[in-house]
Scaffold this active site. Structure first.
Site, PDB file in Angstrom:
ATOM      1  N   ARG A   4       0.822  -1.231   0.000  1.00 43.23           N
ATOM      2  CA  ARG A   4       0.000   0.000   0.000  1.00 43.23           C
ATOM      3  C   ARG A   4       0.843   1.263   0.000  1.00 43.23           C
ATOM      4  O   ARG A   4       0.449   2.265   0.608  1.00 43.23           O
ATOM      5  CB  ARG A   4      -0.943   0.028   1.218  1.00 43.23           C
ATOM      6  CG  ARG A   4      -2.076  -0.963   1.169  1.00 43.23           C
ATOM      7  CD  ARG A   4      -3.231  -0.414   0.347  1.00 43.23           C
ATOM      8  NE  ARG A   4      -4.177  -1.476   0.048  1.00 43.23           N
ATOM      9  CZ  ARG A   4      -5.273  -1.722   0.738  1.00 43.23           C
ATOM     10  NH1 ARG A   4      -5.596  -0.961   1.734  1.00 43.23           N
ATOM     11  NH2 ARG A   4      -6.063  -2.712   0.406  1.00 43.23           N
ATOM     12  N   ARG A  39      -3.599   6.442   0.705  1.00 41.58           N
ATOM     13  CA  ARG A  39      -4.185   7.681   1.238  1.00 41.58           C
ATOM     14  C   ARG A  39      -3.315   8.426   2.249  1.00 41.58           C
ATOM     15  O   ARG A  39      -3.626   9.551   2.609  1.00 41.58           O
ATOM     16  CB  ARG A  39      -5.546   7.363   1.872  1.00 41.58           C
ATOM     17  CG  ARG A  39      -6.651   7.217   0.842  1.00 41.58           C
ATOM     18  CD  ARG A  39      -7.933   6.715   1.476  1.00 41.58           C
ATOM     19  NE  ARG A  39      -7.742   5.361   1.975  1.00 41.58           N
ATOM     20  CZ  ARG A  39      -8.623   4.705   2.715  1.00 41.58           C
ATOM     21  NH1 ARG A  39      -9.740   5.283   3.087  1.00 41.58           N
ATOM     22  NH2 ARG A  39      -8.373   3.467   3.096  1.00 41.58           N
ATOM     23  N   ASP A  47      -6.686  -2.940  -7.643  1.00 47.73           N
ATOM     24  CA  ASP A  47      -7.231  -3.589  -6.447  1.00 47.73           C
ATOM     25  C   ASP A  47      -7.470  -5.051  -6.746  1.00 47.73           C
ATOM     26  O   ASP A  47      -7.662  -5.434  -7.907  1.00 47.73           O
ATOM     27  CB  ASP A  47      -8.542  -2.930  -6.001  1.00 47.73           C
ATOM     28  CG  ASP A  47      -8.856  -3.299  -4.557  1.00 47.73           C
ATOM     29  OD1 ASP A  47      -8.267  -2.689  -3.658  1.00 47.73           O
ATOM     30  OD2 ASP A  47      -9.651  -4.233  -4.338  1.00 47.73           O
ATOM     31  N   ARG A  86      -7.033  11.389  -6.204  1.00 48.13           N
ATOM     32  CA  ARG A  86      -8.229  10.552  -6.103  1.00 48.13           C
ATOM     33  C   ARG A  86      -9.494  11.370  -5.832  1.00 48.13           C
ATOM     34  O   ARG A  86     -10.596  10.868  -6.042  1.00 48.13           O
ATOM     35  CB  ARG A  86      -8.033   9.536  -4.969  1.00 48.13           C
ATOM     36  CG  ARG A  86      -7.102   8.377  -5.291  1.00 48.13           C
ATOM     37  CD  ARG A  86      -7.836   7.174  -5.879  1.00 48.13           C
ATOM     38  NE  ARG A  86      -8.867   6.689  -4.973  1.00 48.13           N
ATOM     39  CZ  ARG A  86     -10.148   6.917  -5.097  1.00 48.13           C
ATOM     40  NH1 ARG A  86     -10.605   7.601  -6.102  1.00 48.13           N
ATOM     41  NH2 ARG A  86     -10.999   6.443  -4.218  1.00 48.13           N
ATOM     42  N   TYR A 110     -14.580 -12.105  -0.037  1.00 47.07           N
ATOM     43  CA  TYR A 110     -15.290 -10.855  -0.381  1.00 47.07           C
ATOM     44  C   TYR A 110     -16.563 -11.135  -1.168  1.00 47.07           C
ATOM     45  O   TYR A 110     -17.584 -10.472  -0.985  1.00 47.07           O
ATOM     46  CB  TYR A 110     -14.381  -9.926  -1.196  1.00 47.07           C
ATOM     47  CG  TYR A 110     -13.370  -9.188  -0.348  1.00 47.07           C
ATOM     48  CD1 TYR A 110     -13.763  -8.132   0.467  1.00 47.07           C
ATOM     49  CD2 TYR A 110     -12.045  -9.555  -0.342  1.00 47.07           C
ATOM     50  CE1 TYR A 110     -12.846  -7.459   1.259  1.00 47.07           C
ATOM     51  CE2 TYR A 110     -11.114  -8.883   0.442  1.00 47.07           C
ATOM     52  CZ  TYR A 110     -11.525  -7.839   1.236  1.00 47.07           C
ATOM     53  OH  TYR A 110     -10.624  -7.176   2.027  1.00 47.07           O
TER      54      TYR A 110
HETATM   55  O1  1CP Z   1       0.362   0.485  -3.165  1.00 43.13           O
HETATM   56  C1  1CP Z   1      -0.215  -0.581  -3.323  1.00 43.13           C
HETATM   57  O2  1CP Z   1      -0.090  -1.543  -2.547  1.00 43.13           O
HETATM   58  C2  1CP Z   1      -1.033  -0.796  -4.591  1.00 43.13           C
HETATM   59  C3  1CP Z   1      -2.413  -0.738  -4.496  1.00 43.13           C
HETATM   60  C4  1CP Z   1      -3.337  -1.742  -3.819  1.00 43.13           C
HETATM   61  C5  1CP Z   1      -3.206  -3.105  -3.516  1.00 43.13           C
HETATM   62  C6  1CP Z   1      -1.982  -3.983  -3.653  1.00 43.13           C
HETATM   63  C7  1CP Z   1      -4.643  -1.357  -3.463  1.00 43.13           C
HETATM   64  C8  1CP Z   1      -5.209  -0.004  -3.608  1.00 43.13           C
HETATM   65  N1  1CP Z   1      -5.305  -2.483  -3.030  1.00 43.13           N
HETATM   66  C9  1CP Z   1      -4.471  -3.550  -3.028  1.00 43.13           C
HETATM   67  C10 1CP Z   1      -4.775  -4.933  -2.675  1.00 43.13           C
HETATM   68  C11 1CP Z   1      -5.926  -5.222  -1.794  1.00 43.13           C
HETATM   69  N2  1CP Z   1      -7.187  -4.693  -1.832  1.00 43.13           N
HETATM   70  C12 1CP Z   1      -5.907  -6.207  -0.791  1.00 43.13           C
HETATM   71  C13 1CP Z   1      -4.742  -7.102  -0.510  1.00 43.13           C
HETATM   72  C14 1CP Z   1      -3.753  -6.438   0.364  1.00 43.13           C
HETATM   73  C15 1CP Z   1      -4.180  -6.261   1.792  1.00 43.13           C
HETATM   74  O3  1CP Z   1      -4.339  -7.281   2.471  1.00 43.13           O
HETATM   75  O4  1CP Z   1      -4.331  -5.119   2.197  1.00 43.13           O
HETATM   76  C16 1CP Z   1      -7.176  -6.235  -0.179  1.00 43.13           C
HETATM   77  C17 1CP Z   1      -7.625  -7.118   0.963  1.00 43.13           C
HETATM   78  C18 1CP Z   1      -7.974  -5.280  -0.844  1.00 43.13           C
HETATM   79  C19 1CP Z   1      -9.384  -4.961  -0.576  1.00 43.13           C
HETATM   80  C20 1CP Z   1      -9.572  -3.550  -0.235  1.00 43.13           C
HETATM   81  N3  1CP Z   1      -9.508  -2.545  -1.167  1.00 43.13           N
HETATM   82  C21 1CP Z   1      -9.770  -2.966   1.037  1.00 43.13           C
HETATM   83  C22 1CP Z   1      -9.888  -3.725   2.359  1.00 43.13           C
HETATM   84  C23 1CP Z   1     -11.312  -3.859   2.778  1.00 43.13           C
HETATM   85  C24 1CP Z   1     -11.532  -4.758   3.997  1.00 43.13           C
HETATM   86  O5  1CP Z   1     -12.153  -4.284   4.947  1.00 43.13           O
HETATM   87  O6  1CP Z   1     -11.116  -5.915   3.967  1.00 43.13           O
HETATM   88  C25 1CP Z   1      -9.854  -1.579   0.858  1.00 43.13           C
HETATM   89  C26 1CP Z   1     -10.110  -0.514   1.895  1.00 43.13           C
HETATM   90  C27 1CP Z   1      -9.667  -1.332  -0.546  1.00 43.13           C
HETATM   91  C28 1CP Z   1      -9.620  -0.026  -1.243  1.00 43.13           C
HETATM   92  C29 1CP Z   1      -8.283   0.399  -1.648  1.00 43.13           C
HETATM   93  N4  1CP Z   1      -7.471  -0.317  -2.510  1.00 43.13           N
HETATM   94  C30 1CP Z   1      -6.310   0.372  -2.717  1.00 43.13           C
HETATM   95  C31 1CP Z   1      -6.385   1.591  -1.951  1.00 43.13           C
HETATM   96  C32 1CP Z   1      -5.329   2.641  -1.902  1.00 43.13           C
HETATM   97  C33 1CP Z   1      -7.629   1.596  -1.293  1.00 43.13           C
HETATM   98  C34 1CP Z   1      -8.183   2.690  -0.395  1.00 43.13           C
HETATM   99  C35 1CP Z   1      -9.335   3.402  -1.007  1.00 43.13           C
HETATM  100  C36 1CP Z   1      -9.093   4.695  -1.741  1.00 43.13           C
HETATM  101  O7  1CP Z   1      -7.980   5.117  -2.026  1.00 43.13           O
HETATM  102  O8  1CP Z   1     -10.089   5.368  -2.041  1.00 43.13           O
END
Ligand code: 1CP
Length: 367
Positions: A38, A42, A87, A51, A165
């Site tokens: 990540r 944010r 994502d 964003r 999910y």
């Molecule tokens: O920098 C990076 O790592 C690249 C971007 C990236 C990656 C690798 C994002 C952007 N998402 C992911 C993978 C991802 N998405 C995972 C696997 C990694 C982990 O375990 O964290 C998972 C579980 C998700 C699902 C997801 N997407 C969640 C978690 C929800 C939950 O409660 O389980 C969330 C909040 C997101 C949204 C998201 N994806 C990425 C970002 C930066 C965000 C935040 C939202 C935004 O910017 O508006």
């Protein structure tokens, strides 16, 4: 508009910093490479600005936005790798499930899978270049724009994590709806996991064809499975993904890139993970580096594993913890990272302190 040659996956600028790829292959490196899960996120004001007002999944579909968000952390920090902004949930979306990003709640599927009959609602097969081609275009553009500074990592969610999910409809503390399937509908569960595996294999091969130089598979929800269920519903698919992706890359004449498996909270399966066909095993922060080394042997590179919350500590203490971590893992066959992703309320300066400390203390050891 982008210049057309930036959307063609050839003539990429030569790679200048191959530390991450060398470490992934277990080769000697001048310093320990470091990147953060990540890292495009944010916690960066420039990320929030790019964003702002945009739908999350619309951003994922724009190669220009994905490219900009991927490059932002590289402008601030001397990172040794970039991970494409996207994502894991783009796969269920491509299979026909509607998804929304709800502020404060995260990604939500309004109509999750409720029973095995619902599997019929999914598209039986997809053409990844059609349905996920926007990710490939983002990778190609970013690989050009990164100008060879560091390698670009592609990624996917693992089948079990995607299944959670699709059934829970969003994040969940217990994963009890998804786990209920494993106990009540094991055959339908295997069918869904296999369908996801087939898509993931094509998706990862397509990412390499588009320019990804390494691949990470996120099994973020391994922790709610015990050893038995992990062996039955996660590990076989993780293995199959590594094996089939490599076989396909070879048979299609592409470079066989290093693969990373990150199964969060699956320390019970560390031995199996180190023999599952991946060059790198990612670790969360709940395992001691020495123990991980002993249990995985010399064959794999380890990646991790500072507690992300350690970045709330003072910069001095972050440096101390990073030093201790690097010393405990040793410089060889090691990629420094956090044990999970950065959180939105983290201070970019503290992220910088972590990265600087890894470089400083991994170079020092040489003297
Ligand atoms: O920098 C990076 O790592 C690249 C971007 C990236 C990656 C690798 C994002 C952007 N998402 C992911 C993978 C991802 N998405 C995972 C696997 C990694 C982990 O375990 O964290 C998972 C579980 C998700 C699902 C997801 N997407 C969640 C978690 C929800 C939950 O409660 O389980 C969330 C909040 C997101 C949204 C998201 N994806 C990425 C970002 C930066 C965000 C935040 C939202 C935004 O910017 O508006």
């Amino acid at each position: 508009m982008e210049r057309p040659e930036n959307l063609i996956a050839e003539n990429f600028p030569p790679l200048q910093n191959d530390t991450f790829l060398r470490a992934a292959r277990g080769e000697e490196c001048r310093h320990v490479p470091v990147w953060c899960m990540r890292q495009a996120g944010r916690y960066l004001p420039e990320f929030r600005e790019t964003r702002a007002g945009q739908d999350f999944f619309a951003s994922c579909r724009s190669p220009e936005i994905c490219c900009e968000l991927t490059l932002q952390p590289l402008r601030r920090f001397p990172l040794d790798a970039a991970i494409i902004f996207s994502d894991i949930l783009v796969i269920p979306q491509a299979l026909g499930m509607e998804i929304r990003m709800e502020p404060g709640r995260g990604p939500v599927f309004p109509e999750p899978l409720q029973s095995p009959q619902d599997l019929q609602k999914l598209k039986p097969t997809i053409d990844v270049s059609q349905d996920l081609g926007y990710v490939f275009r983002a990778i190609t553009l970013t690989r050009h724009k990164i100008e060879g500074k560091v390698p670009l990592i592609g990624f996917t969610g693992a089948p079990w994590t995607l299944m959670t999910y699709m059934i829970e409809g969003g994040g969940s503390a217990t994963m009890s709806k998804a786990k209920r399937w494993l106990y009540q509908n094991p055959t339908a569960s295997q069918k869904l996991l296999q369908q996801l595996t087939d898509v993931i294999v094509d998706y990862l091969v397509g990412q390499v064809a588009a320019g990804a130089q390494a691949l990470q598979v996120f099994e973020s929800h391994a922790g709610c499975l015990g050893p038995q269920q992990f062996a039955e519903f996660s590990l076989p698919y993780l293995r199959e993904i590594a094996q089939r992706v490599k076989q396909k890359l070879k048979s299609e004449g592409m470079e066989v890139v290093p693969m990373i498996v990150f199964a969060k909270d699956a320390h019970y399966a560390l031995e199996d993970l180190s023999q599952s066909g991946y060059e790198v095993v990612g670790l969360d922060w709940t395992i001691r580096p020495q123990e991980a080394r002993e249990r995985t042997g010399r064959k794999v590179t380890l990646q991790g594993n500072l507690d992300p919350c350690a970045l709330y500590a003072s910069k001095e203490n972050i440096e101390k913890m990073a030093k201790t971590m690097v010393e405990a893992f040793g410089r060889r066959a090691y990629i420094a990272n956090l044990g999970h992703g950065l959180y939105p309320d983290m201070d970019p300066e503290h992220v910088g302190a972590f990265i600087a400390a890894v470089h400083k203390h991994s170079e020092e050891e040489e003297k």
